[in-house]
Design a protein around this motif. Structure first.
Motif, PDB file in Angstrom:
ATOM      1  N   GLY A 118      49.598  26.127  89.762  1.00 24.75           N
ATOM      2  CA  GLY A 118      49.378  24.917  90.067  1.00 24.75           C
ATOM      3  C   GLY A 118      48.786  24.615  91.547  1.00 24.75           C
ATOM      4  O   GLY A 118      49.399  25.303  92.554  1.00 24.75           O
ATOM      5  N   PHE A 119      48.386  23.602  91.712  1.00 19.05           N
ATOM      6  CA  PHE A 119      47.955  23.225  93.321  1.00 19.05           C
ATOM      7  C   PHE A 119      49.576  22.889  94.007  1.00 19.05           C
ATOM      8  O   PHE A 119      49.628  22.726  95.157  1.00 19.05           O
ATOM      9  CB  PHE A 119      47.126  22.121  93.091  1.00 19.05           C
ATOM     10  CG  PHE A 119      45.758  22.627  93.083  1.00 19.05           C
ATOM     11  CD1 PHE A 119      45.184  23.563  93.612  1.00 19.05           C
ATOM     12  CD2 PHE A 119      44.762  21.692  92.194  1.00 19.05           C
ATOM     13  CE1 PHE A 119      43.664  24.054  92.941  1.00 19.05           C
ATOM     14  CE2 PHE A 119      43.686  22.104  91.796  1.00 19.05           C
ATOM     15  CZ  PHE A 119      42.892  23.123  92.225  1.00 19.05           C
ATOM     16  N   ASP A 120      50.245  22.165  93.425  1.00 18.46           N
ATOM     17  CA  ASP A 120      51.438  21.918  93.880  1.00 18.46           C
ATOM     18  C   ASP A 120      52.159  23.245  94.335  1.00 18.46           C
ATOM     19  O   ASP A 120      52.708  23.142  95.517  1.00 18.46           O
ATOM     20  CB  ASP A 120      52.704  21.411  92.911  1.00 18.46           C
ATOM     21  CG  ASP A 120      52.181  19.991  92.309  1.00 18.46           C
ATOM     22  OD1 ASP A 120      51.166  19.537  92.897  1.00 18.46           O
ATOM     23  OD2 ASP A 120      52.817  19.487  91.572  1.00 18.46           O
ATOM     24  N   VAL A 121      52.058  24.476  93.701  1.00 17.91           N
ATOM     25  CA  VAL A 121      52.689  25.552  94.205  1.00 17.91           C
ATOM     26  C   VAL A 121      51.869  25.960  95.348  1.00 17.91           C
ATOM     27  O   VAL A 121      52.455  26.387  96.653  1.00 17.91           O
ATOM     28  CB  VAL A 121      52.493  26.732  93.050  1.00 17.91           C
ATOM     29  CG1 VAL A 121      52.842  27.982  93.701  1.00 17.91           C
ATOM     30  CG2 VAL A 121      53.646  26.467  91.967  1.00 17.91           C
ATOM     31  N   LEU A 300      57.254  32.224  92.787  1.00 17.37           N
ATOM     32  CA  LEU A 300      57.390  31.159  93.703  1.00 17.37           C
ATOM     33  C   LEU A 300      57.009  29.882  93.202  1.00 17.37           C
ATOM     34  O   LEU A 300      56.326  29.037  93.496  1.00 17.37           O
ATOM     35  CB  LEU A 300      56.409  31.438  95.083  1.00 17.37           C
ATOM     36  CG  LEU A 300      56.683  32.763  95.821  1.00 17.37           C
ATOM     37  CD1 LEU A 300      55.698  32.757  96.633  1.00 17.37           C
ATOM     38  CD2 LEU A 300      57.971  32.576  96.517  1.00 17.37           C
ATOM     39  N   PRO A 301      57.748  29.493  91.898  1.00 16.64           N
ATOM     40  CA  PRO A 301      57.769  28.317  91.373  1.00 16.64           C
ATOM     41  C   PRO A 301      58.326  27.372  92.095  1.00 16.64           C
ATOM     42  O   PRO A 301      59.332  27.252  92.902  1.00 16.64           O
ATOM     43  CB  PRO A 301      58.307  28.353  89.726  1.00 16.64           C
ATOM     44  CG  PRO A 301      59.427  29.118  89.996  1.00 16.64           C
ATOM     45  CD  PRO A 301      58.885  30.289  91.201  1.00 16.64           C
ATOM     46  N   GLY A 307      64.544  24.273  92.123  1.00 20.18           N
ATOM     47  CA  GLY A 307      65.355  24.227  93.207  1.00 20.18           C
ATOM     48  C   GLY A 307      64.488  23.289  94.270  1.00 20.18           C
ATOM     49  O   GLY A 307      65.055  23.177  95.461  1.00 20.18           O
ATOM     50  N   LEU A 308      63.324  23.181  93.927  1.00 24.72           N
ATOM     51  CA  LEU A 308      62.566  22.363  95.055  1.00 24.72           C
ATOM     52  C   LEU A 308      61.744  21.048  94.706  1.00 24.72           C
ATOM     53  O   LEU A 308      60.994  21.078  94.043  1.00 24.72           O
ATOM     54  CB  LEU A 308      61.586  23.318  95.772  1.00 24.72           C
ATOM     55  CG  LEU A 308      60.737  22.703  96.911  1.00 24.72           C
ATOM     56  CD1 LEU A 308      61.888  22.910  98.033  1.00 24.72           C
ATOM     57  CD2 LEU A 308      59.514  23.558  97.206  1.00 24.72           C
ATOM     58  N   PRO A 309      62.729  19.791  94.842  1.00 21.74           N
ATOM     59  CA  PRO A 309      62.294  18.784  94.188  1.00 21.74           C
ATOM     60  C   PRO A 309      60.646  18.211  95.026  1.00 21.74           C
ATOM     61  O   PRO A 309      60.659  18.661  96.354  1.00 21.74           O
ATOM     62  CB  PRO A 309      63.354  17.604  94.403  1.00 21.74           C
ATOM     63  CG  PRO A 309      64.597  18.496  94.526  1.00 21.74           C
ATOM     64  CD  PRO A 309      64.122  19.580  95.125  1.00 21.74           C
ATOM     65  N   MET A 310      59.903  17.534  94.147  1.00 17.10           N
ATOM     66  CA  MET A 310      58.609  17.177  94.661  1.00 17.10           C
ATOM     67  C   MET A 310      58.791  15.760  95.066  1.00 17.10           C
ATOM     68  O   MET A 310      59.343  14.956  94.438  1.00 17.10           O
ATOM     69  CB  MET A 310      57.677  17.299  93.860  1.00 17.10           C
ATOM     70  CG  MET A 310      57.330  18.747  93.435  1.00 17.10           C
ATOM     71  SD  MET A 310      56.419  19.693  94.552  1.00 17.10           S
ATOM     72  CE  MET A 310      57.776  20.624  95.201  1.00 17.10           C
ATOM     73  N   HIS A 311      58.277  15.181  96.198  1.00 20.89           N
ATOM     74  CA  HIS A 311      58.134  14.011  96.698  1.00 20.89           C
ATOM     75  C   HIS A 311      56.687  13.828  96.912  1.00 20.89           C
ATOM     76  O   HIS A 311      56.166  14.074  97.850  1.00 20.89           O
ATOM     77  CB  HIS A 311      58.904  13.610  97.980  1.00 20.89           C
ATOM     78  CG  HIS A 311      60.370  13.968  97.706  1.00 20.89           C
ATOM     79  ND1 HIS A 311      61.313  13.242  97.324  1.00 20.89           N
ATOM     80  CD2 HIS A 311      60.969  15.188  98.345  1.00 20.89           C
ATOM     81  CE1 HIS A 311      62.601  13.836  97.328  1.00 20.89           C
ATOM     82  NE2 HIS A 311      62.362  15.036  97.912  1.00 20.89           N
TER      83      HIS A 311
END
Length: 339
Positions: A118-121, A300-301, A307-311
């Motif tokens: 995804g673009f988030d990644v 690399l999710p 383990g990497l919350p999104m803000h």
């Protein structure tokens, strides 16, 4: 197009939402319709004037992002139009970063993003992942490239494993076959580091963290990826093996760094300072290739479950996104630019 700009350095309030013409790619460049922009500490440090001298009358910030190529300059394959990409170092030495609906970068700085990512990644890679790669490839006895098996038999200590760089260190080291230890400040952060892939977490505020790490790695740690050198150097040296490497990419907390020269001489310590901008083109190119391979392997999710919350913030609230990074938001801060 809508863009965030600043004309004077200062606090987050210097950021303004404005209308600008779409940029035109020059030879060797691509124009990208930005979907998501990633915010790094470097971005607010540049905006504040802390990182370096302001180079342009008006700047659109942010180094990292992800989106779709929508135009190319001369010398670039027209077949790249429509390609999903992740961007790195977009605003490095240039006035136009990713906090805009469209940005222009050299073609090699727009890296193909697999459909399953995804673009988030994509927006979470860039500075964090490339810095992590550099930290894992500077050891005297270690590899210069990463791939599955490259770090077999290696013990990596990720200090601050819940930050964006620390998170990428854990993921890349795990992908490459290392045993990964992360130091954390409490159970919630231990949960995040474990979700990222750390085999072991050690609370550095409790008990004897050096003894706990030595119990896992009796011969010592091969590589320390360090985010707070001044605060953590004594612990790092207590657990480092002979000819081990401390790769430091920040000094959070600003503590003074005091070196015991004799101790480091005996250890043959390699103390490697690193920053992406001056790492050199060959090191950056190798990192891009290896990170792209890790993405294809789905190594690399992002997201809290990894383990990497999104803000997340919309483009018009980019100032709030900067405030979140400045005040130590745990996880990754993203700006949603276009659908």
């Amino acid at each position: 197009m809508k863009a965030i700009v600043y004309r004077d350095t200062g606090g987050p309030d210097v950021l303004q939402l404005v209308e600008r013409d779409r940029p035109t790619p020059k030879p060797g460049e691509v124009r990208v319709r930005v979907a998501v922009s990633g915010v790094n500490p470097t971005d607010w440090q540049a905006r504040s004037g802390r990182a370096h001298r302001k180079l342009f009358p008006e700047i659109t910030p942010h180094l990292d992002g992800a989106g779709v190529v929508d135009a190319v300059g001369d010398g670039v394959d027209p077949g790249r139009v429509g390609q999903r990409v992740w961007l790195f170092m977009a605003a490095a030495g240039r006035p136009t970063g990713t906090a805009a609906e469209f940005t222009v970068v050299p073609a090699e700085q727009a890296v193909p993003l697999p459909d399953e990512a995804g673009f988030d990644v994509g927006a979470s890679l860039g500075v964090p992942a490339l810095t992590a790669h550099r930290a894992l490839t500077v050891a005297e006895d270690g590899p210069r490239r990463l791939h599955p098996g490259a770090l077999d038999g290696t013990v990596v200590l990720a200090a601050g494993g819940v930050g964006a760089v620390g998170h990428a260190v854990i993921q890349l080291a795990r992908w490459a076959g290392a045993t990964v230890i992360s130091t954390v400040s409490g159970p919630e952060k231990a949960k995040l580091a474990t979700a990222a892939g750390a085999h072991h977490t050690i609370n550095y505020r409790e008990g004897d963290p050096a003894a706990a790490i030595r119990a896992i790695a009796p011969d010592g740690v091969d590589i320390v990826a360090e985010v707070a050198l001044g605060a953590n150097l004594a612990l790092d040296l207590a657990v480092l093996r002979t000819r081990g490497t401390i790769a430091t990419y920040a000094n959070e907390g600003g503590h003074a760094v005091e070196l015991n020269v004799g101790q480091n001489l005996v250890l043959n310590t390699r103390l490697q300072f690193l920053v992406l901008f001056t790492a050199g083109p060959q090191a950056r190119a190798a990192a891009v290739e290896d990170v792209a391979a890790a993405i294809r392997d789905r190594a690399l999710p992002v997201g809290e479950e990894h383990g990497l919350p999104m803000h997340r913030f919309p483009l018009h609230r980019t100032a709030d996104a900067h405030r979140a990074v400045e005040t130590g938001a745990v996880g990754k801060v993203l700006v949603d630019v276009t659908p």
